[in-house]
Design a protein around this motif. Structure first.
Motif, PDB file in Angstrom:
ATOM      1  N   ARG A   1       0.852  -1.191   0.000  1.00 40.99           N
ATOM      2  CA  ARG A   1       0.000   0.000   0.000  1.00 40.99           C
ATOM      3  C   ARG A   1       0.887   1.239   0.000  1.00 40.99           C
ATOM      4  NH1 ARG A   1      -2.900  -3.619  -0.641  1.00 40.99           N
ATOM      5  NH2 ARG A   1      -4.911  -4.122   0.316  1.00 40.99           N
ATOM      6  N   VAL A   2       0.523   2.209  -0.828  1.00 39.13           N
ATOM      7  CA  VAL A   2       1.210   3.504  -0.830  1.00 39.13           C
ATOM      8  C   VAL A   2       0.131   4.566  -0.616  1.00 39.13           C
ATOM      9  CG1 VAL A   2       2.648   5.111  -2.122  1.00 39.13           C
ATOM     10  CG2 VAL A   2       2.953   2.635  -2.432  1.00 39.13           C
ATOM     11  N   VAL A   3       0.269   5.325   0.454  1.00 42.89           N
ATOM     12  CA  VAL A   3      -0.736   6.327   0.811  1.00 42.89           C
ATOM     13  C   VAL A   3      -0.082   7.699   0.800  1.00 42.89           C
ATOM     14  CG1 VAL A   3      -2.325   7.125   2.604  1.00 42.89           C
ATOM     15  CG2 VAL A   3      -1.971   4.659   2.255  1.00 42.89           C
ATOM     16  N   HIS A   4      -0.625   8.621   0.035  1.00 43.63           N
ATOM     17  CA  HIS A   4      -0.152  10.004   0.021  1.00 43.63           C
ATOM     18  C   HIS A   4      -1.194  10.883   0.701  1.00 43.63           C
ATOM     19  CE1 HIS A   4       2.881   8.717  -2.805  1.00 43.63           C
ATOM     20  NE2 HIS A   4       1.957   8.276  -3.621  1.00 43.63           N
ATOM     21  N   THR A   5      -0.729  11.807   1.518  1.00 44.74           N
ATOM     22  CA  THR A   5      -1.682  12.701   2.173  1.00 44.74           C
ATOM     23  C   THR A   5      -1.547  14.102   1.600  1.00 44.74           C
ATOM     24  OG1 THR A   5      -0.127  13.251   3.922  1.00 44.74           O
ATOM     25  CG2 THR A   5      -1.639  11.420   4.322  1.00 44.74           C
ATOM     26  N   GLY A   6      -2.586  14.866   1.732  1.00 40.65           N
ATOM     27  CA  GLY A   6      -2.571  16.236   1.245  1.00 40.65           C
ATOM     28  C   GLY A   6      -3.727  17.005   1.839  1.00 40.65           C
ATOM     29  N   PHE A   7      -3.827  18.221   1.431  1.00 42.83           N
ATOM     30  CA  PHE A   7      -4.852  19.101   1.982  1.00 42.83           C
ATOM     31  C   PHE A   7      -5.388  19.931   0.831  1.00 42.83           C
ATOM     32  CE2 PHE A   7      -5.897  23.034   4.540  1.00 42.83           C
ATOM     33  CZ  PHE A   7      -7.012  22.492   5.129  1.00 42.83           C
TER      34      PHE A   7
ATOM     35  N   LEU B   1      -8.511   2.096   6.827  1.00 41.41           N
ATOM     36  CA  LEU B   1      -9.437   1.610   5.802  1.00 41.41           C
ATOM     37  C   LEU B   1      -8.716   1.069   4.565  1.00 41.41           C
ATOM     38  CD1 LEU B   1     -12.428   1.343   5.077  1.00 41.41           C
ATOM     39  CD2 LEU B   1     -12.341   3.664   4.181  1.00 41.41           C
ATOM     40  N   PRO B   2      -7.808   1.837   3.948  1.00 42.00           N
ATOM     41  CA  PRO B   2      -7.226   1.325   2.700  1.00 42.00           C
ATOM     42  C   PRO B   2      -6.021   0.425   2.861  1.00 42.00           C
ATOM     43  CG  PRO B   2      -6.527   3.586   3.031  1.00 42.00           C
ATOM     44  CD  PRO B   2      -7.428   3.238   4.185  1.00 42.00           C
ATOM     45  N   VAL B   3      -5.405   0.348   4.036  1.00 37.05           N
ATOM     46  CA  VAL B   3      -4.097  -0.314   4.070  1.00 37.05           C
ATOM     47  C   VAL B   3      -4.136  -1.798   4.425  1.00 37.05           C
ATOM     48  CG1 VAL B   3      -2.906   1.837   4.590  1.00 37.05           C
ATOM     49  CG2 VAL B   3      -3.528   0.292   6.465  1.00 37.05           C
ATOM     50  N   TYR B   4      -5.275  -2.300   4.858  1.00 35.01           N
ATOM     51  CA  TYR B   4      -5.295  -3.698   5.263  1.00 35.01           C
ATOM     52  C   TYR B   4      -5.922  -4.594   4.208  1.00 35.01           C
ATOM     53  CZ  TYR B   4      -3.818  -1.782   9.676  1.00 35.01           C
ATOM     54  OH  TYR B   4      -3.107  -1.128  10.635  1.00 35.01           O
TER      55      TYR B   4
ATOM     56  N   THR C   1      -8.540   0.199  -5.146  1.00 39.21           N
ATOM     57  CA  THR C   1      -7.295   0.818  -5.618  1.00 39.21           C
ATOM     58  C   THR C   1      -7.566   2.274  -5.968  1.00 39.21           C
ATOM     59  OG1 THR C   1      -7.707   0.311  -7.941  1.00 39.21           O
ATOM     60  CG2 THR C   1      -6.547  -1.371  -6.645  1.00 39.21           C
ATOM     61  N   ARG C   2      -6.523   3.057  -5.924  1.00 38.15           N
ATOM     62  CA  ARG C   2      -6.530   4.427  -6.451  1.00 38.15           C
ATOM     63  C   ARG C   2      -7.716   5.252  -5.952  1.00 38.15           C
ATOM     64  NH1 ARG C   2      -5.133   1.251 -10.903  1.00 38.15           N
ATOM     65  NH2 ARG C   2      -2.980   1.518 -11.556  1.00 38.15           N
ATOM     66  N   ARG C   3      -7.951   5.257  -4.679  1.00 35.86           N
ATOM     67  CA  ARG C   3      -9.058   6.049  -4.151  1.00 35.86           C
ATOM     68  C   ARG C   3      -8.545   7.311  -3.490  1.00 35.86           C
ATOM     69  NH1 ARG C   3     -13.076   5.671  -6.676  1.00 35.86           N
ATOM     70  NH2 ARG C   3     -14.157   6.836  -5.055  1.00 35.86           N
ATOM     71  N   ILE C   4      -9.330   8.369  -3.590  1.00 37.18           N
ATOM     72  CA  ILE C   4      -9.081   9.561  -2.785  1.00 37.18           C
ATOM     73  C   ILE C   4     -10.078   9.526  -1.641  1.00 37.18           C
ATOM     74  CG2 ILE C   4      -9.126  12.073  -2.695  1.00 37.18           C
ATOM     75  CD1 ILE C   4      -8.453  12.101  -5.670  1.00 37.18           C
TER      76      ILE C   4
ATOM     77  N   THR D   1     -16.324  17.861   1.304  1.00 34.86           N
ATOM     78  CA  THR D   1     -16.195  17.569  -0.129  1.00 34.86           C
ATOM     79  C   THR D   1     -17.382  16.746  -0.563  1.00 34.86           C
ATOM     80  OG1 THR D   1     -13.796  17.563   0.063  1.00 34.86           O
ATOM     81  CG2 THR D   1     -14.718  16.506  -1.877  1.00 34.86           C
ATOM     82  N   ARG D   2     -18.082  17.215  -1.574  1.00 36.94           N
ATOM     83  CA  ARG D   2     -19.310  16.517  -1.954  1.00 36.94           C
ATOM     84  C   ARG D   2     -19.219  15.891  -3.338  1.00 36.94           C
ATOM     85  NH1 ARG D   2     -20.924  20.490   1.539  1.00 36.94           N
ATOM     86  NH2 ARG D   2     -22.227  19.742   3.240  1.00 36.94           N
ATOM     87  N   THR D   3     -17.994  15.712  -3.833  1.00 32.31           N
ATOM     88  CA  THR D   3     -17.845  14.958  -5.075  1.00 32.31           C
ATOM     89  C   THR D   3     -17.488  13.532  -4.705  1.00 32.31           C
ATOM     90  OG1 THR D   3     -15.456  15.140  -5.377  1.00 32.31           O
ATOM     91  CG2 THR D   3     -16.804  17.004  -6.108  1.00 32.31           C
ATOM     92  N   GLY D   4     -17.655  12.626  -5.635  1.00 32.44           N
ATOM     93  CA  GLY D   4     -17.304  11.234  -5.384  1.00 32.44           C
ATOM     94  C   GLY D   4     -15.847  10.928  -5.684  1.00 32.44           C
ATOM     95  N   ALA D   5     -15.064  11.931  -6.086  1.00 35.53           N
ATOM     96  CA  ALA D   5     -13.676  11.689  -6.498  1.00 35.53           C
ATOM     97  C   ALA D   5     -12.835  11.259  -5.322  1.00 35.53           C
ATOM     98  CB  ALA D   5     -13.082  12.934  -7.106  1.00 35.53           C
TER      99      ALA D   5
END
Ligand SMILES: NC(=O)c1ccc[n+]([C@@H]2O[C@H](COP(=O)([O-])OP(=O)(O)OC[C@H]3O[C@@H](n4cnc5c(N)ncnc54)[C@H](O)[C@@H]3O)[C@@H](O)[C@H]2O)c1
Length: 199
Positions: free
Chosen positions: A129-135, A174-177, A184-187, A195-199
């Motif tokens: 798993r590779v997780v990137h964080t941001g704001f 949630l995504p790492v186990y 895959t590839r979820r934001i 945030t009210r988009t499904g992206a």
């Protein structure tokens, strides 16, 4: 010393919440920071190893050193969380090209060498798993020179309370186990429904 505005934005350390969650779940945790993370490591719980390494992540030789240490100790990295960064409190008018380059060098550039170092081990193990964080940096109604009015931000959320570090630490679970290994590839937006988009 951070000014009041910076303190308001950096009111909790997300990275430490991630480490607490992974350690409590029993993972071996390697904490990497430009400031010696010894104190952060000392309070981690759980049965796995805990290791703190000093590393300026914009320096490729230092990244090579810490990824080499992780390989030597553990053979591979199953979960890479890219969280370290610098977050200057400024705006378009005041952002210098030097500061812009520093943000890229610390927040974006290291994704490549860290991921490249650990991806072969993940492939060989058949999981990783590779997780990137941001704001996203929206909803800052007072502008860059005043404190963030959190009540205004909360009003835009579906869940009407301020966030706490554990909200993001728990979201990491949630995504790492393996339970989520078909995702895959979820934001993931850890923002109480702002945030009210499904992206
Ligand atoms: N704090 C919040 O309220 C919040 C909310 C949502 C998202 N986020 C996002 O989470 C991420 C991390 O936020 P945080 O609150 O943990 O920030 P933080 O400032 O508390 O932690 C960032 C860490 O990066 C380290 N660092 C800085 N430069 C470095 C370098 N060159 N090499 C190695 N380490 C370096 C710092 O020493 C610090 O420990 C960011 O992407 C942020 O936008 C934060």
């Amino acid at each position: 010393m951070a000014n009041d505005d910076e303190f308001a934005v950096r009111r909790f350390c997300v990275g430490h919440a991630y480490c607490r969650r992974l350690a409590a779940d029993g993972a071996h945790v390697v904490v990497v920071d430009i400031d010696d993370p010894v104190d952060a490591v000392s309070v981690l719980t759980g049965g796995g190893d805990k290791l703190g390494l000093v590393c300026g992540i914009s320096e490729p030789s230092q990244v090579d050193a810490v990824t080499g240490t992780a390989h030597d100790r553990y053979g591979r990295c199953d979960i890479l969380v890219d969280n370290a960064g610098v977050f200057p409190f400024t705006d378009l008018e005041h952002m210098s090209i030097g500061l812009w380059r520093k943000v890229q060098a610390v927040n974006v550039g290291p994704i490549l060498p860290f991921t490249r170092a650990f991806a072969p081990g993940m492939r060989a193990a058949g999981r990783g798993r590779v997780v990137h964080t941001g704001f996203l940096g929206r909803a800052r109604p007072g502008g860059p020179t005043t404190g963030v009015p959190f009540a205004c931000v909360t009003a835009l959320q579906t869940i009407k309370r301020q966030s706490v570090a554990a909200d993001l630490g728990n979201a990491l679970g949630l995504p790492v186990y393996d339970d989520a290994d078909f995702i895959t590839r979820r934001i993931l937006h850890g923002d109480g429904g702002m945030t009210r988009t499904g992206a």
